[in-house]
Design a protein around this motif. Sequence first.
Motif, PDB file in Angstrom:
ATOM      1  N   HIS A 116      35.742  38.531  77.368  1.00  0.00           N
ATOM      2  CA  HIS A 116      35.629  39.547  76.330  1.00  0.00           C
ATOM      3  C   HIS A 116      36.620  40.672  76.625  1.00  0.00           C
ATOM      4  O   HIS A 116      36.944  40.955  77.774  1.00  0.00           O
ATOM      5  CB  HIS A 116      34.205  40.108  76.293  1.00  0.00           C
ATOM      6  CG  HIS A 116      33.172  39.082  75.952  1.00  0.00           C
ATOM      7  ND1 HIS A 116      32.806  38.808  74.651  1.00  0.00           N
ATOM      8  CD2 HIS A 116      32.428  38.260  76.739  1.00  0.00           C
ATOM      9  CE1 HIS A 116      31.889  37.870  74.648  1.00  0.00           C
ATOM     10  NE2 HIS A 116      31.638  37.520  75.904  1.00  0.00           N
ATOM     11  N   GLY A 117      37.070  41.317  75.578  1.00  0.00           N
ATOM     12  CA  GLY A 117      37.989  42.440  75.739  1.00  0.00           C
ATOM     13  C   GLY A 117      39.436  41.998  75.761  1.00  0.00           C
ATOM     14  O   GLY A 117      40.155  42.125  74.767  1.00  0.00           O
ATOM     15  N   SER A 118      39.888  41.453  76.855  1.00  0.00           N
ATOM     16  CA  SER A 118      41.288  41.067  77.016  1.00  0.00           C
ATOM     17  C   SER A 118      41.645  39.893  76.113  1.00  0.00           C
ATOM     18  O   SER A 118      40.976  38.857  76.138  1.00  0.00           O
ATOM     19  CB  SER A 118      41.547  40.677  78.472  1.00  0.00           C
ATOM     20  OG  SER A 118      42.821  40.092  78.620  1.00  0.00           O
ATOM     21  N   PRO A 119      42.714  40.013  75.293  1.00  0.00           N
ATOM     22  CA  PRO A 119      43.156  38.872  74.493  1.00  0.00           C
ATOM     23  C   PRO A 119      43.749  37.790  75.396  1.00  0.00           C
ATOM     24  O   PRO A 119      44.365  38.091  76.421  1.00  0.00           O
ATOM     25  CB  PRO A 119      44.228  39.471  73.575  1.00  0.00           C
ATOM     26  CG  PRO A 119      44.711  40.690  74.291  1.00  0.00           C
ATOM     27  CD  PRO A 119      43.545  41.211  75.077  1.00  0.00           C
ATOM     28  N   ILE A 120      43.565  36.536  75.026  1.00  0.00           N
ATOM     29  CA  ILE A 120      44.050  35.413  75.826  1.00  0.00           C
ATOM     30  C   ILE A 120      45.303  34.840  75.186  1.00  0.00           C
ATOM     31  O   ILE A 120      45.316  34.521  73.989  1.00  0.00           O
ATOM     32  CB  ILE A 120      42.982  34.330  75.963  1.00  0.00           C
ATOM     33  CG1 ILE A 120      41.765  34.915  76.697  1.00  0.00           C
ATOM     34  CG2 ILE A 120      43.512  33.109  76.703  1.00  0.00           C
ATOM     35  CD1 ILE A 120      40.615  33.958  76.815  1.00  0.00           C
ATOM     36  N   ALA A 121      46.362  34.715  75.961  1.00  0.00           N
ATOM     37  CA  ALA A 121      47.625  34.168  75.457  1.00  0.00           C
ATOM     38  C   ALA A 121      47.387  32.751  74.916  1.00  0.00           C
ATOM     39  O   ALA A 121      46.859  31.885  75.620  1.00  0.00           O
ATOM     40  CB  ALA A 121      48.662  34.136  76.575  1.00  0.00           C
ATOM     41  N   GLY A 122      47.765  32.529  73.650  1.00  0.00           N
ATOM     42  CA  GLY A 122      47.570  31.221  73.045  1.00  0.00           C
ATOM     43  C   GLY A 122      46.143  30.919  72.639  1.00  0.00           C
ATOM     44  O   GLY A 122      45.856  29.830  72.139  1.00  0.00           O
ATOM     45  N   GLY A 123      45.228  31.864  72.857  1.00  0.00           N
ATOM     46  CA  GLY A 123      43.852  31.675  72.434  1.00  0.00           C
ATOM     47  C   GLY A 123      42.957  31.014  73.463  1.00  0.00           C
ATOM     48  O   GLY A 123      41.745  31.207  73.450  1.00  0.00           O
ATOM     49  N   ARG A 124      43.549  30.212  74.355  1.00  0.00           N
ATOM     50  CA  ARG A 124      42.758  29.544  75.390  1.00  0.00           C
ATOM     51  C   ARG A 124      43.684  29.089  76.506  1.00  0.00           C
ATOM     52  O   ARG A 124      44.875  28.891  76.291  1.00  0.00           O
ATOM     53  CB  ARG A 124      42.007  28.336  74.832  1.00  0.00           C
ATOM     54  CG  ARG A 124      42.903  27.237  74.298  1.00  0.00           C
ATOM     55  CD  ARG A 124      42.105  26.116  73.691  1.00  0.00           C
ATOM     56  NE  ARG A 124      41.241  25.491  74.668  1.00  0.00           N
ATOM     57  CZ  ARG A 124      40.194  24.740  74.342  1.00  0.00           C
ATOM     58  NH1 ARG A 124      39.869  24.576  73.068  1.00  0.00           N
ATOM     59  NH2 ARG A 124      39.458  24.174  75.269  1.00  0.00           N
ATOM     60  N   LEU A 125      43.122  28.949  77.699  1.00  0.00           N
ATOM     61  CA  LEU A 125      43.878  28.484  78.858  1.00  0.00           C
ATOM     62  C   LEU A 125      43.109  27.343  79.504  1.00  0.00           C
ATOM     63  O   LEU A 125      41.876  27.284  79.430  1.00  0.00           O
ATOM     64  CB  LEU A 125      44.081  29.608  79.877  1.00  0.00           C
ATOM     65  CG  LEU A 125      44.806  30.873  79.399  1.00  0.00           C
ATOM     66  CD1 LEU A 125      44.747  31.944  80.485  1.00  0.00           C
ATOM     67  CD2 LEU A 125      46.252  30.564  79.031  1.00  0.00           C
ATOM     68  N   GLU A 126      43.840  26.454  80.154  1.00  0.00           N
ATOM     69  CA  GLU A 126      43.227  25.380  80.937  1.00  0.00           C
ATOM     70  C   GLU A 126      43.684  25.560  82.372  1.00  0.00           C
ATOM     71  O   GLU A 126      44.854  25.362  82.695  1.00  0.00           O
ATOM     72  CB  GLU A 126      43.614  24.007  80.390  1.00  0.00           C
ATOM     73  CG  GLU A 126      43.053  23.744  79.002  1.00  0.00           C
ATOM     74  CD  GLU A 126      43.315  22.328  78.519  1.00  0.00           C
ATOM     75  OE1 GLU A 126      44.014  21.572  79.244  1.00  0.00           O
ATOM     76  OE2 GLU A 126      42.821  21.968  77.441  1.00  0.00           O
ATOM     77  N   ALA A 127      42.769  25.950  83.219  1.00  0.00           N
ATOM     78  CA  ALA A 127      43.091  26.279  84.603  1.00  0.00           C
ATOM     79  C   ALA A 127      42.523  25.225  85.541  1.00  0.00           C
ATOM     80  O   ALA A 127      41.691  24.401  85.162  1.00  0.00           O
ATOM     81  CB  ALA A 127      42.537  27.659  84.953  1.00  0.00           C
ATOM     82  N   SER A 128      42.973  25.273  86.785  1.00  0.00           N
ATOM     83  CA  SER A 128      42.461  24.364  87.809  1.00  0.00           C
ATOM     84  C   SER A 128      41.926  25.184  88.972  1.00  0.00           C
ATOM     85  O   SER A 128      42.243  26.369  89.113  1.00  0.00           O
ATOM     86  CB  SER A 128      43.555  23.409  88.285  1.00  0.00           C
ATOM     87  OG  SER A 128      44.650  24.131  88.823  1.00  0.00           O
ATOM     88  N   ALA A 129      41.106  24.538  89.790  1.00  0.00           N
ATOM     89  CA  ALA A 129      40.512  25.205  90.944  1.00  0.00           C
ATOM     90  C   ALA A 129      40.427  24.214  92.091  1.00  0.00           C
ATOM     91  O   ALA A 129      40.291  22.999  91.870  1.00  0.00           O
ATOM     92  CB  ALA A 129      39.127  25.742  90.597  1.00  0.00           C
ATOM     93  N   PRO A 130      40.503  24.702  93.323  1.00  0.00           N
ATOM     94  CA  PRO A 130      40.383  23.803  94.481  1.00  0.00           C
ATOM     95  C   PRO A 130      39.055  23.051  94.462  1.00  0.00           C
ATOM     96  O   PRO A 130      38.019  23.604  94.067  1.00  0.00           O
ATOM     97  CB  PRO A 130      40.447  24.760  95.677  1.00  0.00           C
ATOM     98  CG  PRO A 130      41.130  25.997  95.157  1.00  0.00           C
ATOM     99  CD  PRO A 130      40.726  26.107  93.715  1.00  0.00           C
ATOM    100  N   ASP A 131      39.105  21.792  94.866  1.00  0.00           N
ATOM    101  CA  ASP A 131      37.897  20.954  94.962  1.00  0.00           C
ATOM    102  C   ASP A 131      37.208  20.742  93.618  1.00  0.00           C
ATOM    103  O   ASP A 131      36.017  20.443  93.577  1.00  0.00           O
ATOM    104  CB  ASP A 131      36.900  21.555  95.966  1.00  0.00           C
ATOM    105  CG  ASP A 131      37.488  21.724  97.360  1.00  0.00           C
ATOM    106  OD1 ASP A 131      38.231  20.817  97.783  1.00  0.00           O
ATOM    107  OD2 ASP A 131      37.223  22.751  97.993  1.00  0.00           O
TER     108      ASP A 131
END
Length: 222
Positions: A156-171
């Motif tokens: 909430h609050g901060s606009p997201i570049a492109g509307g959405r992101l797909e991130a990764s995380a260790p393990d």
Amino acid sequence: MTARNSAAAQAAEMRARARRGVWQRLLAALGVRTGRVRRADAVAARWEHGAAGEAETARLVAVLGSQGWVIRHDLRMPGSRANLDHLLVSPCGTAVVVLDSKHWHRGRTTTMVGGRVQCGTDDRHGQVEAVASYARRVSRTLNLPGVVVWPLLVIHGSPIAGGRLEASAPDWDGVVHVLGPARLVPTLAAAPKVSDPARAASVAARVDRVLLPYVPGPRRVR
């Protein structure tokens, strides 16, 4: 189940604890805020900021209940003092969504830089890794073969570049989706292709047995 919003309760408790005692009440009556009170108020303000995001997320996903989703809020994290903001069981009973709410700076855009999520120039990828770890714990605790757990971060609050992101995380073998509130319900509503109320109810019953409501404990204000 409605959202109890433990973040707001925690903030209120912090403010109240910092003002307890005859000396603190006397100073408050004189209009004096001690260092202890100022520190407590600063921390409480951050909790209240987050609480607003959690309440808004709860309001948004409530509509999914009429579409067969089972929705829970404010659950105790297995083996941790942390809590799960929101957890949803899909209408098909094959997916559980672990949904974490954040409220970031409205004047800064959330982007992906070098594979890491940032709000403006602040690295916030730790929040991606956190919700992925929550999903791992939930998956192990539920121990339901054939049920996939999805970690999802709504900002909430901060606009997201492109509307959405797909991130990764260790393990974590899958994707951690990072969405704005406008994309949240459409993304979830589009996910299930079939409905299996009996299976969804069985998964929800398992959730209710092993993931208990979160009860925040007192925090010490220094």
